[in-house]
Write a protein that holds these residues in place. Structure first.
Motif, PDB file in Angstrom:
ATOM      1  N   ASN A 219       0.683  -1.278  -0.261  1.00 17.08           N
ATOM      2  CA  ASN A 219       0.017  -0.009   0.026  1.00 17.08           C
ATOM      3  C   ASN A 219       0.952   1.345  -0.098  1.00 17.08           C
ATOM      4  O   ASN A 219       0.282   2.380  -0.470  1.00 17.08           O
ATOM      5  CB  ASN A 219      -1.140  -0.100   1.228  1.00 17.08           C
ATOM      6  N   LEU A 220       2.077   1.247   0.380  1.00 13.91           N
ATOM      7  CA  LEU A 220       2.901   2.261   0.814  1.00 13.91           C
ATOM      8  C   LEU A 220       4.205   2.311  -0.306  1.00 13.91           C
ATOM      9  O   LEU A 220       5.098   3.022  -0.322  1.00 13.91           O
ATOM     10  CB  LEU A 220       3.561   2.350   1.895  1.00 13.91           C
ATOM     11  N   SER A 221       3.837   1.913  -1.608  1.00 15.22           N
ATOM     12  CA  SER A 221       4.873   1.693  -2.559  1.00 15.22           C
ATOM     13  C   SER A 221       4.614   2.693  -3.784  1.00 15.22           C
ATOM     14  O   SER A 221       3.305   2.837  -3.992  1.00 15.22           O
ATOM     15  CB  SER A 221       4.932   0.385  -3.150  1.00 15.22           C
ATOM     16  N   VAL A 222       5.519   3.351  -4.168  1.00 23.66           N
ATOM     17  CA  VAL A 222       5.904   4.107  -5.259  1.00 23.66           C
ATOM     18  C   VAL A 222       6.676   4.159  -6.175  1.00 23.66           C
ATOM     19  O   VAL A 222       7.616   3.363  -5.794  1.00 23.66           O
ATOM     20  CB  VAL A 222       5.630   5.695  -4.867  1.00 23.66           C
ATOM     21  N   ILE A 223       6.540   4.327  -7.586  1.00 21.06           N
ATOM     22  CA  ILE A 223       7.639   4.321  -8.558  1.00 21.06           C
ATOM     23  C   ILE A 223       7.803   5.420  -9.117  1.00 21.06           C
ATOM     24  O   ILE A 223       6.879   6.168  -9.382  1.00 21.06           O
ATOM     25  CB  ILE A 223       7.213   3.296  -9.910  1.00 21.06           C
ATOM     26  N   TYR A 224       9.165   5.888  -9.219  1.00 20.03           N
ATOM     27  CA  TYR A 224       9.578   7.163  -9.660  1.00 20.03           C
ATOM     28  C   TYR A 224      10.357   7.101 -10.861  1.00 20.03           C
ATOM     29  O   TYR A 224      11.356   6.547 -10.882  1.00 20.03           O
ATOM     30  CB  TYR A 224      10.335   8.102  -8.783  1.00 20.03           C
ATOM     31  N   VAL A 225       9.895   7.951 -12.167  1.00 19.35           N
ATOM     32  CA  VAL A 225      10.875   7.979 -13.198  1.00 19.35           C
ATOM     33  C   VAL A 225      11.083   9.553 -13.319  1.00 19.35           C
ATOM     34  O   VAL A 225      10.428  10.265 -13.543  1.00 19.35           O
ATOM     35  CB  VAL A 225       9.795   7.658 -14.309  1.00 19.35           C
ATOM     36  N   PRO A 226      12.568   9.659 -13.132  1.00 17.91           N
ATOM     37  CA  PRO A 226      12.877  11.191 -13.461  1.00 17.91           C
ATOM     38  C   PRO A 226      12.499  11.595 -14.794  1.00 17.91           C
ATOM     39  O   PRO A 226      12.252  11.167 -15.731  1.00 17.91           O
ATOM     40  CB  PRO A 226      14.287  11.113 -12.893  1.00 17.91           C
ATOM     41  N   LYS A 227      12.390  13.014 -14.733  1.00 20.60           N
ATOM     42  CA  LYS A 227      12.163  13.742 -16.014  1.00 20.60           C
ATOM     43  C   LYS A 227      13.407  13.584 -16.749  1.00 20.60           C
ATOM     44  O   LYS A 227      14.462  13.640 -16.222  1.00 20.60           O
ATOM     45  CB  LYS A 227      11.852  15.207 -15.707  1.00 20.60           C
ATOM     46  N   ASP A 228      13.248  13.430 -18.188  1.00 24.03           N
ATOM     47  CA  ASP A 228      14.204  13.453 -19.026  1.00 24.03           C
ATOM     48  C   ASP A 228      14.235  14.078 -20.370  1.00 24.03           C
ATOM     49  O   ASP A 228      12.992  14.169 -21.042  1.00 24.03           O
ATOM     50  CB  ASP A 228      14.647  11.784 -19.488  1.00 24.03           C
ATOM     51  N   GLU A 229      14.975  15.114 -20.837  1.00 24.21           N
ATOM     52  CA  GLU A 229      14.629  16.114 -21.847  1.00 24.21           C
ATOM     53  C   GLU A 229      14.989  15.483 -23.252  1.00 24.21           C
ATOM     54  O   GLU A 229      14.669  16.217 -24.351  1.00 24.21           O
ATOM     55  CB  GLU A 229      15.290  17.464 -21.746  1.00 24.21           C
ATOM     56  N   ARG A 230      15.523  14.324 -23.391  1.00 25.06           N
ATOM     57  CA  ARG A 230      16.262  13.639 -24.789  1.00 25.06           C
ATOM     58  C   ARG A 230      14.658  13.536 -25.492  1.00 25.06           C
ATOM     59  O   ARG A 230      13.796  12.734 -25.138  1.00 25.06           O
ATOM     60  CB  ARG A 230      16.645  12.481 -24.276  1.00 25.06           C
ATOM     61  N   ASP A 231      14.961  13.808 -26.777  1.00 25.66           N
ATOM     62  CA  ASP A 231      13.943  13.960 -27.895  1.00 25.66           C
ATOM     63  C   ASP A 231      13.757  12.295 -28.170  1.00 25.66           C
ATOM     64  O   ASP A 231      12.457  12.101 -28.665  1.00 25.66           O
ATOM     65  CB  ASP A 231      14.426  14.629 -28.975  1.00 25.66           C
ATOM     66  N   ASP A 232      14.694  11.406 -28.053  1.00 22.83           N
ATOM     67  CA  ASP A 232      14.363  10.044 -28.711  1.00 22.83           C
ATOM     68  C   ASP A 232      13.482   9.316 -27.762  1.00 22.83           C
ATOM     69  O   ASP A 232      12.939   8.206 -28.165  1.00 22.83           O
ATOM     70  CB  ASP A 232      15.931   9.245 -28.716  1.00 22.83           C
ATOM     71  N   LEU A 233      13.407   9.877 -26.479  1.00 20.68           N
ATOM     72  CA  LEU A 233      12.319   9.136 -25.518  1.00 20.68           C
ATOM     73  C   LEU A 233      10.756   9.366 -25.893  1.00 20.68           C
ATOM     74  O   LEU A 233      10.026   8.891 -25.575  1.00 20.68           O
ATOM     75  CB  LEU A 233      12.636   9.398 -24.121  1.00 20.68           C
ATOM     76  N   ARG A 234      10.682  10.574 -26.809  1.00 23.10           N
ATOM     77  CA  ARG A 234       9.423  10.955 -27.303  1.00 23.10           C
ATOM     78  C   ARG A 234       9.331  10.512 -28.706  1.00 23.10           C
ATOM     79  O   ARG A 234       8.056  10.824 -29.420  1.00 23.10           O
ATOM     80  CB  ARG A 234       9.203  12.527 -27.391  1.00 23.10           C
ATOM     81  N   ASN A 235      10.216   9.609 -29.338  1.00 26.92           N
ATOM     82  CA  ASN A 235       9.859   9.216 -30.901  1.00 26.92           C
ATOM     83  C   ASN A 235       8.933   8.485 -31.153  1.00 26.92           C
ATOM     84  O   ASN A 235       8.201   8.304 -32.445  1.00 26.92           O
ATOM     85  CB  ASN A 235      11.093   8.720 -31.343  1.00 26.92           C
ATOM     86  N   THR A 236       7.984   7.889 -30.265  1.00 28.37           N
ATOM     87  CA  THR A 236       6.782   6.956 -30.355  1.00 28.37           C
ATOM     88  C   THR A 236       5.719   8.101 -30.141  1.00 28.37           C
ATOM     89  O   THR A 236       4.634   7.398 -30.389  1.00 28.37           O
ATOM     90  CB  THR A 236       6.809   5.824 -29.557  1.00 28.37           C
ATOM     91  N   SER A 237       5.748   9.069 -29.711  1.00 23.88           N
ATOM     92  CA  SER A 237       4.574  10.074 -29.404  1.00 23.88           C
ATOM     93  C   SER A 237       4.176  10.669 -30.521  1.00 23.88           C
ATOM     94  O   SER A 237       5.094  11.284 -31.475  1.00 23.88           O
ATOM     95  CB  SER A 237       4.863  11.014 -28.129  1.00 23.88           C
ATOM     96  N   PHE A 238       2.848  10.987 -30.849  1.00 22.92           N
ATOM     97  CA  PHE A 238       2.278  11.722 -31.835  1.00 22.92           C
ATOM     98  C   PHE A 238       2.848  13.351 -31.833  1.00 22.92           C
ATOM     99  O   PHE A 238       3.021  13.955 -32.875  1.00 22.92           O
ATOM    100  CB  PHE A 238       0.869  11.756 -31.963  1.00 22.92           C
TER     101      PHE A 238
END
Length: 502
Positions: A219-238
């Motif tokens: 119940n007290l678990s979270v996952i954190y993904v830090p922000k990343d400005e690299r464009d290649d991580l957005r290549n699958t986005s419209f």
């Protein structure tokens, strides 16, 4: 107005973070319910302050999914409140009542419908501890997502992402699969358990592929993904595609792309469409993926040209398409039924007619042949026109009638050629023959465009076989004769039969 339900936040898990006001409310209450006793503050309140609770943990065991659990808890709370003639029912929840607490959202609606007063008293949420323990400032850009409903399209890499409701390894596995649609498998993420709770807190940085191998989810678990400005991580986005096309057409972009107009790339749209069709015929998914991208680029370029002059954007295109799909599928998104494909098609046509009426067009006054695109290939156009004519009864009764008509038209073509009629007359007679052939294709349920495409493919294969055999014999086509080529043609047919039977 009957009794009151007051929702109290228990904080993130550390008893020292429970507010004094909330502690007093819990101590003074005669009836306290908790969503779950699986929270450190609940244990502390029981042991240190002798506060008793009624929990809803049994509901989790009785229901198959979380939405059903939350709805049942809400129903039970409202039922208890309706049974009170006066007084206050206290409902304590982990964290802050308005942060990732589905039962409170449901209570807001249920209490309004039942005219029960609802008070919400805040508390420290798990977000407060997450900001401090994981070391990021939400003002830089932040999103909070629910693990149970996570989809790749919801994740924006340029924002700090915190994923809550990670109850177990199965949920973590679903999160991993969604994140791997965007991030590489070895991308480093952080898992936090019981943030800020002395003796229980555990923070681990791990590669994404290990996300479901971490122990201790609850119940007290979270996952954190830090922000990343690299464009290649957005290549699958419209959004990234739209951004790239905008740059290409900008003054700092590509000189060729900047010069194009609707007319200059009109033929490209047609060519790319046929290249997609070729990949479908060849059953080549990898090539189809590439060609669909090329076709999408043409759509993006045309939409971008209109966006530049303020007429519409590609998002307007998507918006109008979504509206059309919703409107034309009342059997999916409305209350109309369609038990089979024919019924669904009838619904589609009925809604198309309704759309025309809304635009001031009276479908009843339009030609039965209207709606066929002007510039589609003639064979396809003939097929569509004949189908529309047949729908209103202008059709042969039997295929034999169509065969007779074809024989008549072939005879007239022969006569026009033998008697030396004008070129224009001969062309028209040839067109009549082709039109009757299309009619026959309709009677046998065959698409004439597809039929001709398959025959062309077969002819090309056999012709290339002849070329290969002549080349193996050290000859060219010009050095051969029709008799030899015809023999290789028959061999090619035999090869086809053999490969088909295997």
């Amino acid at each position: 107005m009957s009794a009151t339900i007051t929702v109290v936040g228990l904080g993130s898990g550390d008893p020292d973070r429970l507010t004094l006001g909330n502690l007093k409310k819990l101590q003074q209450a005669s009836m306290v319910y908790v969503r779950t006793i699986e929270h450190p503050v609940v244990t502390w309140l029981q042991e240190e302050h002798n506060i008793t609770f009624t929990s809803f943990d049994h509901v989790y065991e009785a229901k198959d999914n979380f939405p059903a659990v939350y709805e049942e808890i809400t129903r039970l709370l409202v039922e208890k409140a309706e049974g009170l003639t006066s007084g206050e029912l206290i409902y304590a929840v982990p964290g802050h009542p308005m942060v990732a607490e589905s039962t409170v959202k449901l209570l807001q609606q249920f209490c309004k419908d039942k005219e029960i007063e609802l008070n919400i008293v805040g508390g420290e949420s798990f977000l407060d501890e997450a900001f401090a323990r994981l070391g990021f400032d939400p003002i830089e850009g932040f999103q909070l997502l629910d693990a149970s409903g996570l989809k790749p399209g919801l994740v924006e890499p340029r924002l700090h992402t915190l994923i809550g409701q990670v109850y177990d390894a199965f949920t973590a596995s679903d999160v991993k699969l969604s994140l791997m649609e965007i991030y590489p498998a070895d991308y480093v993420v952080t898992v936090g358990h019981a943030l800020g709770v002395a003796g229980q807190e555990k923070i681990e940085q791990i590669p994404l592929y290990d996300l479901d191998r971490v122990e201790g989810y609850g119940n007290l678990s979270v996952i954190y993904v830090p922000k990343d400005e690299r464009d290649d991580l957005r290549n699958t986005s419209f959004e990234r595609l739209h951004e790239i096309v905008t740059i290409l057409r900008s003054p700092e972009g590509c000189p060729w792309d900047r010069e194009q107009t609707h007319q200059s790339i009109r033929k490209n749209l047609i060519e790319e469409t046929y290249e997609v069709l070729e990949t479908i015929d060849e059953d080549d998914p990898a090539h189809m993926q590439e060609e669909l991208g090329d076709l999408l680029l043409q759509i993006m370029l045309h939409a971008q040209m209109e966006e530049e002059i303020g007429m519409f954007s590609v998002y307007d295109v998507i918006g109008s398409l979504n509206e059309k799909l919703l409107f034309r599928h009342p059997h999916v998104f409305g209350d109309i039924t369609a038990p089979d494909a024919e019924s669904a098609l009838n619904n589609w046509e009925a809604m198309k007619a309704e759309e025309k009426r809304k635009k001031g067009i009276e479908p009843e006054k339009l030609s039965a042949l209207s709606g066929v695109p002007r510039d589609i290939p003639a064979l396809m156009k003939a097929y569509k026109i004949q189908k529309k004519a047949a729908k209103v009864g202008f059709d042969w009764d039997h295929i034999d009638d169509a065969f007779k008509k074809m024989d008549e038209e072939v005879a007239e073509l022969k006569e026009a050629v033998r008697e030396g009629h004008t070129q224009d007359d001969q062309v028209l007679e040839l067109g009549d023959v082709l039109f009757t052939v299309v009619n026959i294709s309709r009677f046998i349920g065959a698409d004439p465009e597809e039929a001709l495409t398959r025959v062309i493919r077969k002819f090309t294969s056999r012709f290339e076989y002849i070329e290969q055999q002549l080349l193996a014999a050290g000859k060219t086509m010009n050095e051969s004769n029709l008799e030899e080529m015809d023999r290789f043609w028959d061999e090619a047919k035999q090869v086809e039969r053999t490969s088909t039977s295997l």
